[in-house]
Design an enzyme around this catalytic site. Sequence first.
Site, mmCIF file in Angstrom:
data_model
loop_
_atom_site.group_PDB
_atom_site.id
_atom_site.type_symbol
_atom_site.label_atom_id
_atom_site.label_comp_id
_atom_site.label_asym_id
_atom_site.label_seq_id
_atom_site.Cartn_x
_atom_site.Cartn_y
_atom_site.Cartn_z
ATOM 1 C CG HIS A 4 -8.710 -3.658 -2.804
ATOM 2 N ND1 HIS A 4 -9.753 -2.869 -3.230
ATOM 3 C CD2 HIS A 4 -7.603 -2.790 -2.540
ATOM 4 C CE1 HIS A 4 -9.595 -1.618 -3.095
ATOM 5 N NE2 HIS A 4 -8.228 -1.571 -2.679
ATOM 6 N NE ARG A 34 -3.779 2.124 2.717
ATOM 7 C CZ ARG A 34 -3.499 2.924 3.859
ATOM 8 N NH1 ARG A 34 -2.801 2.367 5.018
ATOM 9 N NH2 ARG A 34 -4.017 3.825 4.214
ATOM 10 C CD1 TRP A 72 -11.972 -5.552 -0.647
ATOM 11 C CD2 TRP A 72 -10.039 -5.320 0.510
ATOM 12 N NE1 TRP A 72 -11.715 -4.311 -0.739
ATOM 13 C CE2 TRP A 72 -10.658 -3.990 0.183
ATOM 14 C CE3 TRP A 72 -8.875 -5.265 1.279
ATOM 15 C CZ2 TRP A 72 -10.154 -2.553 0.497
ATOM 16 C CZ3 TRP A 72 -8.218 -3.923 1.642
ATOM 17 C CH2 TRP A 72 -8.865 -2.861 1.365
ATOM 18 C CG HIS A 128 -1.746 4.937 -0.855
ATOM 19 N ND1 HIS A 128 -2.518 5.446 0.106
ATOM 20 C CD2 HIS A 128 -2.431 3.804 -1.599
ATOM 21 C CE1 HIS A 128 -3.491 4.642 0.077
ATOM 22 N NE2 HIS A 128 -3.473 3.805 -0.986
#
Length: 378
Positions: free
Chosen positions: A261, A134, A277, A138
């Site tokens: 995800h 992540r 998820w 990002h």
Amino acid sequence: MAATARTLTRIAIRPTPINTIKTQSATTRNATLTIPRQTFQSSSRRTYASTPNAKPSRTGLYATLGLAAALGAGGYFYLNNGGVTNLKEGSSKESRGVFTPKKEDYQQVYNEIARRLEEKDDYDDGSYGPVIVRLAWHCSGTYDKATNTGGSNGATMRFAPESDHGANAGLKAARDFLEPVKQKFPWITYSDLWTLAGVASIQEMQGPIIPWRPGRTDRDVSMCTPDGRLPDGAKEQSHLRAIFGRMGFDDREIVALSGAHALGRCHTDRSGFDGPWSFSPTIVSNDYFRLLLGEKWSFKKWSGPKQYEDVASKSLMMLPTDMALVKDPVFKKHVERYAADDQVFFKEFKDVIVKLFELGVPFTSKEEDRMELKPTIA
């Protein structure tokens, strides 16, 4: 060992395989995972280095000018108040002169990240891997092709206000995890380290081999990107196309990237959403797509933001942006392709991750100079 126990637990709690899609998922593939190479005991404390101020010298200035010329040829060196004070030993054991990192040097950085991923199991589901992916995602996903700003080049999430953007909540854990690696290998930039760590995490979580190349530089706070450039999970397909289109991604690439995800989970104290998820949130797989199509989803009844939960176990969640992938007919055809064949997903996920991590980077190297670093897992 802790890692083996976590793997067996994931397999044991997994519900009956989805019958609507007759394909083998990566979760099933990994039911016969080999025992991790070793479980480490943590006895060290995270520390941050600081260097006392020293008076600049004329001799240091001359040395700096000489080495600056060498830097133009691709060398790395370290300056402290105008003088050369530390030259990192390289793969060929040189300890003086200009250090030019080679593939084996980056492999050492990779191996250290992998070692820490194995040793440090005090994070969600026993792994820092998802939150590091992540971080890499990002720091890269802020790119704007219209202005050629943002992207992984700069590592500007080191500074506020970018570190305080809502989409980046919780990523301090990933940055802190990687700080000891930076201290051990001070010649690598944060920008290269964060993306290399994303590659390592994907590969160590049994994902595809991700070609990678160095060449990013670190920038100061003036280069921080504005808030709002990353996806908002509460929105739907028009938002996804606007956010990813700004970076230069098409519909197929949007769906492929969304496959990440399968990893990690949401937290109420960060995004406001809650839950994982997939049933195996520390293994790269196509389960995200299989679950989207194969499970029945309903709105979660709670006081938090709008999200979905699976009807069968009520232990999984999907965001509005996730459900948009099956509501939109163009997106859905790619969801179906990836759900039916995990190797198709791995191939296209690999390509789009390489593209994401390189957005806006002014490389002097060529695409054929990308390197494939060896995973430490069997």
